[in-house]
Motif scaffolding. Structure first.
Motif, PDB file in Angstrom:
ATOM      1  N   TRP A  68       0.949  -1.120   0.224  1.00  0.00           N
ATOM      2  CA  TRP A  68      -0.085  -0.179  -0.018  1.00  0.00           C
ATOM      3  C   TRP A  68       0.886   1.051   0.026  1.00  0.00           C
ATOM      4  O   TRP A  68       1.966   1.108   0.597  1.00  0.00           O
ATOM      5  CB  TRP A  68      -1.043  -0.130   1.378  1.00  0.00           C
ATOM      6  N   TYR A  69       0.487   2.317  -0.751  1.00  0.00           N
ATOM      7  CA  TYR A  69       1.427   3.520  -0.821  1.00  0.00           C
ATOM      8  C   TYR A  69       0.356   4.759  -0.548  1.00  0.00           C
ATOM      9  O   TYR A  69      -0.215   5.366  -1.456  1.00  0.00           O
ATOM     10  CB  TYR A  69       1.949   3.792  -2.288  1.00  0.00           C
ATOM     11  N   PRO A  70       0.123   4.790   0.868  1.00  0.00           N
ATOM     12  CA  PRO A  70      -0.620   6.056   1.233  1.00  0.00           C
ATOM     13  C   PRO A  70      -0.023   7.397   0.996  1.00  0.00           C
ATOM     14  O   PRO A  70       1.161   7.387   1.129  1.00  0.00           O
ATOM     15  CB  PRO A  70      -0.953   5.801   2.675  1.00  0.00           C
ATOM     16  N   ARG A  71      -0.586   8.454   0.753  1.00  0.00           N
ATOM     17  CA  ARG A  71       0.095   9.731   0.531  1.00  0.00           C
ATOM     18  C   ARG A  71       0.116  10.486   1.483  1.00  0.00           C
ATOM     19  O   ARG A  71      -0.981  10.597   2.445  1.00  0.00           O
ATOM     20  CB  ARG A  71      -0.803  10.462  -0.874  1.00  0.00           C
ATOM     21  N   VAL A  72       1.366  11.300   1.863  1.00  0.00           N
ATOM     22  CA  VAL A  72       1.219  11.920   3.483  1.00  0.00           C
ATOM     23  C   VAL A  72       1.293  13.515   2.764  1.00  0.00           C
ATOM     24  O   VAL A  72       2.608  13.605   2.318  1.00  0.00           O
ATOM     25  CB  VAL A  72       2.619  11.402   4.099  1.00  0.00           C
ATOM     26  N   PRO A  73       0.909  14.306   3.323  1.00  0.00           N
ATOM     27  CA  PRO A  73       1.114  15.737   3.019  1.00  0.00           C
ATOM     28  C   PRO A  73       2.363  16.165   3.776  1.00  0.00           C
ATOM     29  O   PRO A  73       2.699  15.958   5.010  1.00  0.00           O
ATOM     30  CB  PRO A  73      -0.281  16.530   3.592  1.00  0.00           C
ATOM     31  N   GLY A  79       8.941  21.354   6.835  1.00  0.00           N
ATOM     32  CA  GLY A  79       7.844  20.345   7.617  1.00  0.00           C
ATOM     33  C   GLY A  79       8.347  19.153   8.100  1.00  0.00           C
ATOM     34  O   GLY A  79       7.564  18.180   8.610  1.00  0.00           O
ATOM     35  N   ARG A  80       9.573  18.774   8.297  1.00  0.00           N
ATOM     36  CA  ARG A  80      10.194  17.709   9.057  1.00  0.00           C
ATOM     37  C   ARG A  80       9.684  17.380  10.113  1.00  0.00           C
ATOM     38  O   ARG A  80       9.504  16.344  10.909  1.00  0.00           O
ATOM     39  CB  ARG A  80      11.832  17.629   8.755  1.00  0.00           C
ATOM     40  N   ARG A  81       9.449  18.436  11.074  1.00  0.00           N
ATOM     41  CA  ARG A  81       9.132  18.454  12.406  1.00  0.00           C
ATOM     42  C   ARG A  81       7.753  17.691  12.562  1.00  0.00           C
ATOM     43  O   ARG A  81       7.285  17.078  13.585  1.00  0.00           O
ATOM     44  CB  ARG A  81       9.221  19.588  13.086  1.00  0.00           C
ATOM     45  N   TRP A  82       6.851  18.101  11.762  1.00  0.00           N
ATOM     46  CA  TRP A  82       5.372  17.390  11.578  1.00  0.00           C
ATOM     47  C   TRP A  82       5.112  16.283  10.980  1.00  0.00           C
ATOM     48  O   TRP A  82       4.001  15.752  10.506  1.00  0.00           O
ATOM     49  CB  TRP A  82       4.294  18.657  11.418  1.00  0.00           C
ATOM     50  N   ILE A  83       6.357  15.688  10.093  1.00  0.00           N
ATOM     51  CA  ILE A  83       6.142  14.605   9.465  1.00  0.00           C
ATOM     52  C   ILE A  83       5.297  13.451  10.263  1.00  0.00           C
ATOM     53  O   ILE A  83       4.249  12.831  10.003  1.00  0.00           O
ATOM     54  CB  ILE A  83       7.345  13.992   8.823  1.00  0.00           C
ATOM     55  N   SER A  86       1.193  14.084  10.659  1.00  0.00           N
ATOM     56  CA  SER A  86       0.747  13.886   9.521  1.00  0.00           C
ATOM     57  C   SER A  86       0.738  12.416   8.820  1.00  0.00           C
ATOM     58  O   SER A  86      -0.330  12.052   8.489  1.00  0.00           O
ATOM     59  CB  SER A  86       1.200  14.654   8.419  1.00  0.00           C
ATOM     60  N   MET A  87       1.806  11.666   9.151  1.00  0.00           N
ATOM     61  CA  MET A  87       1.972  10.329   8.645  1.00  0.00           C
ATOM     62  C   MET A  87       0.974   9.495   9.359  1.00  0.00           C
ATOM     63  O   MET A  87       0.455   8.746   8.913  1.00  0.00           O
ATOM     64  CB  MET A  87       3.453  10.021   8.688  1.00  0.00           C
ATOM     65  N   LEU A  88       0.789   9.533  10.670  1.00  0.00           N
ATOM     66  CA  LEU A  88       0.205   8.817  11.548  1.00  0.00           C
ATOM     67  C   LEU A  88      -1.291   8.952  11.409  1.00  0.00           C
ATOM     68  O   LEU A  88      -2.107   8.225  11.251  1.00  0.00           O
ATOM     69  CB  LEU A  88       0.414   9.164  13.145  1.00  0.00           C
ATOM     70  N   ARG A  89      -1.942  10.105  10.923  1.00  0.00           N
ATOM     71  CA  ARG A  89      -2.996  10.620  10.654  1.00  0.00           C
ATOM     72  C   ARG A  89      -3.666   9.891   9.521  1.00  0.00           C
ATOM     73  O   ARG A  89      -4.754   9.577   9.407  1.00  0.00           O
ATOM     74  CB  ARG A  89      -3.188  12.037  10.656  1.00  0.00           C
ATOM     75  N   VAL A 116      10.296   4.754  12.119  1.00  0.00           N
ATOM     76  CA  VAL A 116      10.205   4.027  13.517  1.00  0.00           C
ATOM     77  C   VAL A 116       9.294   4.845  14.536  1.00  0.00           C
ATOM     78  O   VAL A 116       8.495   4.172  15.530  1.00  0.00           O
ATOM     79  CB  VAL A 116      11.869   3.935  14.078  1.00  0.00           C
ATOM     80  N   VAL A 117       9.448   6.199  14.589  1.00  0.00           N
ATOM     81  CA  VAL A 117       8.571   6.985  15.420  1.00  0.00           C
ATOM     82  C   VAL A 117       7.155   6.632  15.304  1.00  0.00           C
ATOM     83  O   VAL A 117       6.470   6.399  16.256  1.00  0.00           O
ATOM     84  CB  VAL A 117       8.953   8.611  15.237  1.00  0.00           C
ATOM     85  N   VAL A 118       6.767   6.624  13.843  1.00  0.00           N
ATOM     86  CA  VAL A 118       5.183   6.422  13.699  1.00  0.00           C
ATOM     87  C   VAL A 118       4.907   4.767  14.056  1.00  0.00           C
ATOM     88  O   VAL A 118       3.823   4.562  14.587  1.00  0.00           O
ATOM     89  CB  VAL A 118       4.893   6.617  12.114  1.00  0.00           C
ATOM     90  N   GLY A 119       5.966   4.130  13.616  1.00  0.00           N
ATOM     91  CA  GLY A 119       5.654   2.504  13.968  1.00  0.00           C
ATOM     92  C   GLY A 119       5.600   2.292  15.597  1.00  0.00           C
ATOM     93  O   GLY A 119       4.747   1.170  15.570  1.00  0.00           O
ATOM     94  N   VAL A 120       6.173   2.979  16.267  1.00  0.00           N
ATOM     95  CA  VAL A 120       6.007   2.599  17.809  1.00  0.00           C
ATOM     96  C   VAL A 120       4.444   3.219  18.084  1.00  0.00           C
ATOM     97  O   VAL A 120       3.843   2.481  18.685  1.00  0.00           O
ATOM     98  CB  VAL A 120       7.003   3.672  18.444  1.00  0.00           C
ATOM     99  N   GLN A 121       4.075   4.243  17.588  1.00  0.00           N
ATOM    100  CA  GLN A 121       2.798   4.762  18.024  1.00  0.00           C
ATOM    101  C   GLN A 121       1.750   3.827  17.207  1.00  0.00           C
ATOM    102  O   GLN A 121       0.608   3.574  17.899  1.00  0.00           O
ATOM    103  CB  GLN A 121       2.645   6.175  17.391  1.00  0.00           C
TER     104      GLN A 121
END
Length: 698
Positions: A68-73, A79-83, A86-89, A116-121
């Motif tokens: 799956w290839y979801p698109r992330v704004p 915008g690196r700090r908020w990736i 937005s990716m988790l959402r 890894v940050v999003v994977g943990v959440q």
């Protein structure tokens, strides 16, 4: 076991070569596990018609693996700090629905930030364990930014295991406070059915290249951090030196493509450089077999698979001494190492490697140690342990002189140490660090003044088997004697201290700044007194008060001589906290040689007596030796050899008519001597090792 691979590095129809290593691992691991892949892609535009990612399907199948290839704004750079948010959402509803259809037993995230940050959440929401994996540049670059580094480190504590590609990366994460038991080093593999030695003549004929030309190959991204401009410059210098049979082959694409094309034209080497651009992975073996040498001049690396591919085809390698590269090139049987950014050393290593009698069979035998099958077995064990069905494997995949049990950590602060702005500085401290690294886990902090940073230098790098940091501090010319201690202390504040012991050399300004830092984080501190920091202590002023404060508040002091110990006692320092440790010398580098050939090599007169002065240009040394005694040299028709134009001019002031003075500046020495010493030795320690002497491994 059902596993979710969560990674932005995975092949897609637009970039079929992106993240090929993840696909290679899954091919072997499918005998034990079922995989589903979620690979988020950035969506830069609100208009899908203008965005390339919009043309990709939301779900695809690659070699029987659903992807799956979801698109992330995402806003690039700023915008690196908020990736992660937005990716988790975006991916959370998708992953939740996939988990409901067929529950996952494990999440495998394969990039430090943000994967890894999003994977943990995601794992916390689904109630499953997570295994993180790092490539090298994701950690090296992420830790240079404080808020990204802190976010990554908080996520690492929630991972069941952390897979790294090299022993250097394992130690880097340990320095940052990651629990040692979680870190597992698994080296990459290579497909030996695809990458294997072939006939060079047939490969050249297939590509339409002349077979009598020597070729140096580079494969990778054309980016500044990869050092491709250094490689082009070294190639141009070799060609201008008379080697007209050398050709450079560059495979890859990146932000420097246009710059490289312009540099090729300006250096007039367009006839000897092949810029091939993107090449399918399946076509690389024939290119490897058509070349004679592989070069990777990167400033930062983790575990570069291109070196494994080159060695699997029997090619020797010239590469920088970073990341896991020393594990792949342990000695001169397999190639040569040099320090990143050292053009003279790169030029010399290329010339030596083209003439070196490499045993291609030995290179091939060692490359057989690195297979995807061997790596997959280790991955399987890590996954089994993560779900509570087995024991975690050992800390390293192969015994390459690798991991040691960690005793305690020491952080060594000094400004006098080789760094990109001054590669010949601090030979003394470099020897101390090399000696200590065999006993403890040592981290070196080398502050660089903003005024000295004439070009971008890495904030974090790996060299000589040591983690080296380069924090910036405010240096003011003409006022450093007043403000250096305070500005350096300010630069060292705020960063978490993971080391059990802090060490500084010399007593000022490093000692003052580090003692302040040690009191702040409640750590013991050792100050190494080298001599001039105490012997040249002014009678009053900030430097006087700060030096005495540092010596009195340190936990222990190392002095290099008994005379210096007496001087410290006279300043009121208790004798019980002073230990005398004399300097040493490396007998592998300094040994007698016939004077005449060495003088001819260095361009010094053979028939005259020569007095050599090497050291800092200060009044106590240079002025006394070279200026005050210059009339005596003139009377005896002697020759004075020194380092600085200032000293040479002062010699001329003493008696300009008869005194002969050679100026050996740092740049001259780096170009004349450093490139001729094996595997990145310091020019300051290579005085007796010019070309033609014995080849000493590091």
């Amino acid at each position: 076991m059902n596993i979710l691979l969560f990674s932005n590095l995975f092949p897609n129809p637009l970039e079929p070569e992106r993240g090929r290593m993840a696909l290679e691992k899954i091919r072997v691991l499918r005998q034990w596990h079922d995989f589903r892949v979620v690979s988020p892609l950035p969506w830069f535009s609100v208009r899908p018609s203008t965005n390339k990612a919009a043309s990709l399907p939301e779900c695809d199948e690659l070699e029987g693996i659903p992807v799956w290839y979801p698109r992330v704004p995402h806003i690039p750079v700023v915008g690196r700090r908020w990736i992660p948010k937005s990716m988790l959402r975006v991916v959370s509803p998708l992953v939740t629905s996939l988990h409901a259809q067929k529950p996952f037993h494990l999440i495998w995230a394969t990039w430090g930030y943000p994967d890894v940050v999003v994977g943990v959440q995601l794992a916390e929401r689904l109630g499953v364990p997570v295994v993180g994996e790092f490539h090298g540049s994701d950690v090296n670059q992420g830790l240079q930014t404080r808020w990204i580094g802190d976010t990554m480190l908080r996520s690492f504590t929630a991972c069941r295991s952390l897979i790294v590609r090299s022993e250097a990366m394992r130690q880097t994460l340990f320095y940052e406070g990651v629990e040692e038991a979680k870190l597992v080093c698994i080296y990459n593999g290579v497909d030996h059915h695809r990458f294997q030695p072939g006939d060079r003549t047939e490969a050249c004929a297939k590509l339409g290249w002349p077979k009598e030309i020597e070729r140096v190959l580079y494969v990778g991204s054309l980016a500044e951090s990869k050092g491709v401009l250094d490689l082009l410059a070294a190639h141009a210098r070799i060609r201008s030196g008379g080697n007209n049979r050398l050709e450079l082959v560059l495979v890859g694409f990146g932000p420097l493509t246009t710059t490289l094309e312009r540099e090729i034209q300006q250096r007039r080497v367009s006839s000897s450089v092949r810029l091939l651009g993107r090449v399918p992975h399946s076509d690389l073996p024939v290119i490897y077999n058509a070349c004679d040498l592989f070069c990777l001049p990167s400033y930062n690396e983790g575990m570069p698979n291109v070196i494994l591919e080159a060695q699997a085809c029997g090619l020797p390698v010239v590469a920088t001494n970073v990341g896991a590269v020393p594990d792949l090139i342990p000695d001169t049987r397999f190639g040569f190492l040099y320090d990143p950014g050292d053009l003279a050393a790169l030029e010399d290593r290329l010339q030596r490697a083209l003439q070196w009698p490499f045993d291609r069979a030995e290179i091939l035998r060692r490359s057989q140690l690195f297979t995807w099958e061997r790596a997959a077995e280790l991955y399987h064990q890590v996954f089994q342990h993560a779900v509570g069905q087995g024991e975690r494997p050992g800390t390293t995949q192969l015994q390459l002189g690798a991991s040691k049990r960690i005793s305690f950590r020491v952080r060594f602060y000094t400004q006098s140490y080789p760094h990109p702005e001054n590669p010949i500085a601090g030979a003394f401290n470099r020897h101390i660090a090399r000696a200590l690294r065999s006993q403890v886990y040592l981290e070196v902090v080398v502050p660089i003044s903003h005024l000295e940073a004439r070009r971008p230098a890495p904030m974090l790098r790996w060299q000589d088997g040591l983690l080296i940091r380069h924090p910036r501090f405010l240096g003011i010319r003409g006022l450093n004697r007043i403000f250096a201690g305070c500005s350096l202390a300010q630069a060292l504040q705020g960063r978490p201290c993971r080391a059990e012991i802090l060490m500084a050399s010399p007593a000022w300004p490093e000692g003052y700044a580090v003692v302040r830092r040690a009191r702040e984080c409640k750590r013991p501190c050792i100050v190494n007194v080298i001599g001039s920091d105490v012997n040249r202590l002014p009678p009053w002023g900030p430097r006087h008060s700060q030096t005495l404060w540092a010596l009195r508040n340190s936990d222990h002091i190392y002095a290099v001589s008994f005379a210096l110990r007496e001087r410290l006692i006279a300043l009121g320092i208790p004798a019980s906290k002073i230990t005398v440790i004399h300097n040493g010398v490396d007998g592998r580098l300094f040994f007698p040689r016939p004077a005449e050939p060495v003088r001819r090599e260095l361009g010094l007169p053979v028939e005259r007596r020569v007095l050599l002065f090497a050291g800092n240009v200060i009044h106590e040394k240079a002025r006394t030796i070279c200026w005050r005694h210059s009339p005596q040299y003139a009377e005896n028709n002697d020759h004075c050899c020194c380092w600085s134009a200032r000293v040479r001019n002062r010699c001329a002031m003493g008696n300009s008519s008869a005194v002969s003075v050679s100026m050996l500046t740092a740049n001259w020495w780096a170009g004349k001597t450093k490139a001729r010493c094996p595997n990145g030795m310091q020019p300051a320690t290579s005085l007796c090792c010019p070309r033609g002497t014995r080849d000493v491994p590091t």
